[in-house]
Design a protein around this motif. Structure first.
Motif, PDB file in Angstrom:
ATOM      1  N   VAL A 179      18.476  12.821  30.263  1.00 38.27           N
ATOM      2  CA  VAL A 179      19.109  12.904  28.948  1.00 38.27           C
ATOM      3  C   VAL A 179      20.332  13.811  29.030  1.00 38.27           C
ATOM      4  O   VAL A 179      20.231  14.961  29.480  1.00 38.27           O
ATOM      5  CB  VAL A 179      18.121  13.463  27.893  1.00 38.27           C
ATOM      6  CG1 VAL A 179      18.799  13.573  26.535  1.00 38.27           C
ATOM      7  CG2 VAL A 179      16.875  12.579  27.806  1.00 38.27           C
ATOM      8  N   LEU A 180      21.480  13.297  28.629  1.00 41.15           N
ATOM      9  CA  LEU A 180      22.672  14.135  28.543  1.00 41.15           C
ATOM     10  C   LEU A 180      22.651  14.854  27.201  1.00 41.15           C
ATOM     11  O   LEU A 180      22.553  14.223  26.143  1.00 41.15           O
ATOM     12  CB  LEU A 180      23.942  13.303  28.676  1.00 41.15           C
ATOM     13  CG  LEU A 180      24.183  12.619  30.022  1.00 41.15           C
ATOM     14  CD1 LEU A 180      25.600  12.056  30.087  1.00 41.15           C
ATOM     15  CD2 LEU A 180      23.938  13.557  31.192  1.00 41.15           C
ATOM     16  N   PHE A 193      25.156  18.613  29.939  1.00 42.36           N
ATOM     17  CA  PHE A 193      24.407  18.654  31.191  1.00 42.36           C
ATOM     18  C   PHE A 193      23.252  17.651  31.156  1.00 42.36           C
ATOM     19  O   PHE A 193      22.790  17.266  30.076  1.00 42.36           O
ATOM     20  CB  PHE A 193      23.835  20.065  31.433  1.00 42.36           C
ATOM     21  CG  PHE A 193      24.874  21.093  31.766  1.00 42.36           C
ATOM     22  CD1 PHE A 193      25.284  21.272  33.080  1.00 42.36           C
ATOM     23  CD2 PHE A 193      25.448  21.877  30.775  1.00 42.36           C
ATOM     24  CE1 PHE A 193      26.245  22.219  33.394  1.00 42.36           C
ATOM     25  CE2 PHE A 193      26.404  22.823  31.079  1.00 42.36           C
ATOM     26  CZ  PHE A 193      26.808  22.993  32.396  1.00 42.36           C
ATOM     27  N   PRO A 194      22.756  17.251  32.326  1.00 36.49           N
ATOM     28  CA  PRO A 194      21.607  16.342  32.376  1.00 36.49           C
ATOM     29  C   PRO A 194      20.286  17.101  32.377  1.00 36.49           C
ATOM     30  O   PRO A 194      20.114  18.089  33.085  1.00 36.49           O
ATOM     31  CB  PRO A 194      21.817  15.612  33.711  1.00 36.49           C
ATOM     32  CG  PRO A 194      22.537  16.594  34.576  1.00 36.49           C
ATOM     33  CD  PRO A 194      23.369  17.457  33.660  1.00 36.49           C
ATOM     34  N   PHE A 195      19.337  16.605  31.584  1.00 34.77           N
ATOM     35  CA  PHE A 195      17.996  17.176  31.506  1.00 34.77           C
ATOM     36  C   PHE A 195      16.969  16.097  31.826  1.00 34.77           C
ATOM     37  O   PHE A 195      17.129  14.938  31.417  1.00 34.77           O
ATOM     38  CB  PHE A 195      17.725  17.731  30.102  1.00 34.77           C
ATOM     39  CG  PHE A 195      18.547  18.929  29.746  1.00 34.77           C
ATOM     40  CD1 PHE A 195      18.020  20.209  29.871  1.00 34.77           C
ATOM     41  CD2 PHE A 195      19.854  18.794  29.298  1.00 34.77           C
ATOM     42  CE1 PHE A 195      18.785  21.328  29.550  1.00 34.77           C
ATOM     43  CE2 PHE A 195      20.628  19.898  28.968  1.00 34.77           C
ATOM     44  CZ  PHE A 195      20.084  21.175  29.108  1.00 34.77           C
ATOM     45  N   SER A 237      12.798  24.078  34.309  1.00 34.05           N
ATOM     46  CA  SER A 237      13.100  23.164  35.424  1.00 34.05           C
ATOM     47  C   SER A 237      13.684  21.841  34.969  1.00 34.05           C
ATOM     48  O   SER A 237      14.157  21.053  35.791  1.00 34.05           O
ATOM     49  CB  SER A 237      11.830  22.905  36.236  1.00 34.05           C
ATOM     50  OG  SER A 237      10.823  22.326  35.413  1.00 34.05           O
ATOM     51  N   ALA A 238      13.669  21.564  33.656  1.00 31.45           N
ATOM     52  CA  ALA A 238      14.200  20.294  33.156  1.00 31.45           C
ATOM     53  C   ALA A 238      15.707  20.198  33.332  1.00 31.45           C
ATOM     54  O   ALA A 238      16.263  19.093  33.420  1.00 31.45           O
ATOM     55  CB  ALA A 238      13.832  20.119  31.679  1.00 31.45           C
ATOM     56  N   LEU A 239      16.400  21.318  33.372  1.00 29.92           N
ATOM     57  CA  LEU A 239      17.845  21.325  33.581  1.00 29.92           C
ATOM     58  C   LEU A 239      18.128  20.990  35.038  1.00 29.92           C
ATOM     59  O   LEU A 239      17.734  21.714  35.949  1.00 29.92           O
ATOM     60  CB  LEU A 239      18.433  22.688  33.229  1.00 29.92           C
ATOM     61  CG  LEU A 239      19.935  22.878  33.446  1.00 29.92           C
ATOM     62  CD1 LEU A 239      20.745  21.895  32.621  1.00 29.92           C
ATOM     63  CD2 LEU A 239      20.328  24.314  33.126  1.00 29.92           C
TER      64      LEU A 239
END
Length: 599
Positions: A179-180, A193-195, A237-239
């Motif tokens: 997800v952006l 950022f992507p998650f 850690s999702a980032l």
């Protein structure tokens, strides 16, 4: 090597090795036509086929690391199931590709990567928002960092910020999304950022995630939805970009501006332009194969004849050869883009903007050209062209996706043309007045001269106009509006020149004399059609004489007459087996009974 094999080798870009097992794999029973399926059943079949491929191919991380291999997967998938081609580009390129690119050296991601490789969970990519379309840099979905817990809170703040078109609607299929979102740390906007976000498991949506299925689409049964997040808590850690927070190690070189951060986050979207372009080119190859075979089998009357193949008519020959010249050209252009991507893959310090520009131009030229090829080939099938079983109507729908996917062609080409007008990683062709070109309309040197001069002059004039409008207009939009249509014409001329150069290069470097002759003939049809469309301009610029302009129709007619007997050879060089194509209109036997299995 015979002529057909030589052409096949050229069309594969010298990489038949990445196609051989796929050619056999996509002939498997699981890819057979299934008529009468409802939307849910058709969507479930897409993921069944995706799991079938994953269980029989090398690990996905190897596929993602090889642009030739991933292109080949797209090219064969689109021939059997356009929804599968979409699923492959999202699962492998956008989702897995993003995780592998941003999460290198992260042991905590190994399990989710393994689950994605096995398709225990299907990867989705949630970037586009309902209210923003291509304007991803200004998207509104927010991931707020909580320093006390080390967690993120993912939230959709407005209705227009809901993620649009992501495939999250099908029950019973686990989905994991990249997800952006806009990272906010202590009230400061850090950029996009992507998650990594669990979207749903086999039992339903994950807490805080809502998916609303979108209406039905013609011939495409992907489970597209509008997806939103309501205060979804994510672990640190999702980032995926590990140096985006002040508490993380920043040695890896976080980009310094919001735009650079966004471009880094959305890098797989840029590479994805290649996969969409190569899929459209593959659909065009299949469509011209089907239309040509059908034209040789379909019977009709003619002056002085009671029964002839419809392809006996020069008008039919012209339509097929126009489509074939375009299809060979866009195949060669995508091969050139593959080579550039392969170089960049292994040499990441090579100019990034130049690659992005080439991919943008390639996608625009290829998908727009393929769109016309598909429409023309569908018409050549008459009523049979309307049936999904005969593939081409579905290919037309798929090409709608490629024209707008990973950036709408008009928007992306305009942006690219603007960069080129400002000479950012671009140099226009150089005029060569001291190297006169002869008047022969079949001389490739003349074609190249005309295409290069068209691009050079359009660049020169549009760049001057752009500079003047910026001087006169205080509003940047008003200034750009004075130039944007000229810029698009320049971008199209640039793409056409690139395509023609690939055509001429392929013909020049081919050792087989007949293959060389055929490529020259197809190149002539492509070049002379382009020149005819701009004939008045070329004459006005004194690049063509009125006599040359007047000779264009007869010269083109001679090309059609010469190449018409070679139509079967030219389409067989695409090397698409009947058991993969599965199009009744192209199968052996009586055309009247070809659709009986579906009646």
């Amino acid at each position: 090597m015979d002529t057909r094999s030589c052409l096949t080798e050229i069309l594969s870009g010298g990489r038949q090795d990445v196609h051989n097992d796929l050619r056999k794999l996509f002939a498997a029973e699981v890819f057979d036509n299934r008529s009468g399926l409802g939307a849910r059943e058709a969507a479930e079949l897409i993921y069944e086929r995706l799991r079938f491929l994953a269980g029989r191919l090398e690990p996905a991380r190897q596929i993602v690391a090889d642009p030739y291999r991933l292109c080949a997967m797209h090219e064969w998938a689109v021939l059997t199931d356009i929804g599968l081609a979409v699923a492959i580009t999202v699962h492998y390129n956008l989702c897995l590709g993003s995780i592998l690119a941003h999460g290198q050296g992260r042991d905590d991601l190994l399990q989710i990567i393994a689950d994605l490789e096995a398709v225990n969970t299907v990867g989705v990519f949630l970037a586009t928002e309902l209210g923003y379309g291509n304007n991803l840099v200004n998207l509104e979905t927010v991931a707020s960092f909580e320093a006390g817990t080390g967690e993120f809170v993912l939230h959709t703040p407005t209705a227009r910020a809901r993620k649009f078109m992501s495939g999250t609607a099908l029950p019973g299929v686990a989905k994991t999304g990249v997800v952006l979102a806009r990272l906010v740390v202590e009230g400061e906007d850090r950029g996009v950022f992507p998650f990594l976000v669990p979207i749903r498991d086999v039992d339903g949506m994950r807490p805080g995630v809502t998916s609303t299925a979108l209406p039905d689409k013609p011939a495409l049964f992907t489970d597209n939805a509008v997806t939103s997040f309501d205060e979804v808590r994510l672990p640190g850690s999702a980032l995926l970009v590990a140096d985006a927070l002040p508490t993380r190690n920043s040695d890896s070189g976080l980009a310094t501006t919001a735009r650079e951060r966004f471009l880094k986050s959305a890098e797989r979207i840029q590479i994805g332009k290649l996969f969409l372009a190569t899929s459209s080119a593959a659909a065009a190859r299949a469509a011209t194969t089907i239309a040509s075979r059908h034209g040789h089998r379909r019977r009709t009357f003619a002056p002085g004849h009671s029964d002839v193949a419809v392809v006996s008519y020069r008008s039919h020959q012209k339509a097929l050869l126009d489509a074939l010249s375009d299809t060979y050209g866009i195949t060669l252009l995508t091969n050139a883009a593959k080579r550039l991507c392969q170089t960049w893959w292994h040499e990441p310090r090579s100019p990034r903007r130049a690659l992005i520009q080439r991919l943008a131009v390639t996608k625009a030229v290829v998908t727009w050209t393929a769109g016309q090829v598909l429409i023309d080939c569908r018409e050549r099938l008459g009523a049979q062209g309307m049936f999904s079983a005969n593939r081409i109507a579905d290919f037309v729908v798929f090409n709608w996706i490629t024209v707008t996917g990973e950036g709408d062609n008009v928007v992306v080409l305009a942006k690219t043309a603007r960069e080129m007008l400002e000479l950012r990683d671009y140099a226009p062709p150089v005029s060569q007045p001291d190297h006169p070109v002869g008047p022969d309309l079949l001389d490739p040197r003349l074609w190249l001269h005309l295409f290069r001069e068209r691009e050079r002059i359009r660049h020169q004039r549009c760049a001057a106009r752009w500079q003047d409008s910026r001087t006169r207009k205080s509003d940047p939009l008003e200034a750009w509006n004075e130039c944007v249509n000229d810029a698009l014409r320049f971008g199209e001329a640039h793409g056409a020149r690139l395509l023609l150069e690939e055509f001429v290069s392929a013909a020049s470097n081919t050792p087989d004399p007949q293959a060389k002759h055929l490529l020259h003939g197809l190149g002539a049809i492509y070049a002379l059609r382009q020149i005819s469309q701009d004939a008045a301009w070329f004459v006005a610029e004194k690049l063509l004489t009125p006599e040359q302009c007047g000779a264009l129709p007869d010269t083109m007619e001679s090309c059609y007459a010469e190449l018409a007997p070679m139509l079967p050879l030219l389409v067989e060089a695409f090397d698409i087996p009947d058991d993969v194509l599965r199009a009744p209109a192209a199968a052996a036997g009586e055309p009247a009974t070809a659709l009986e299995p579906f009646c």
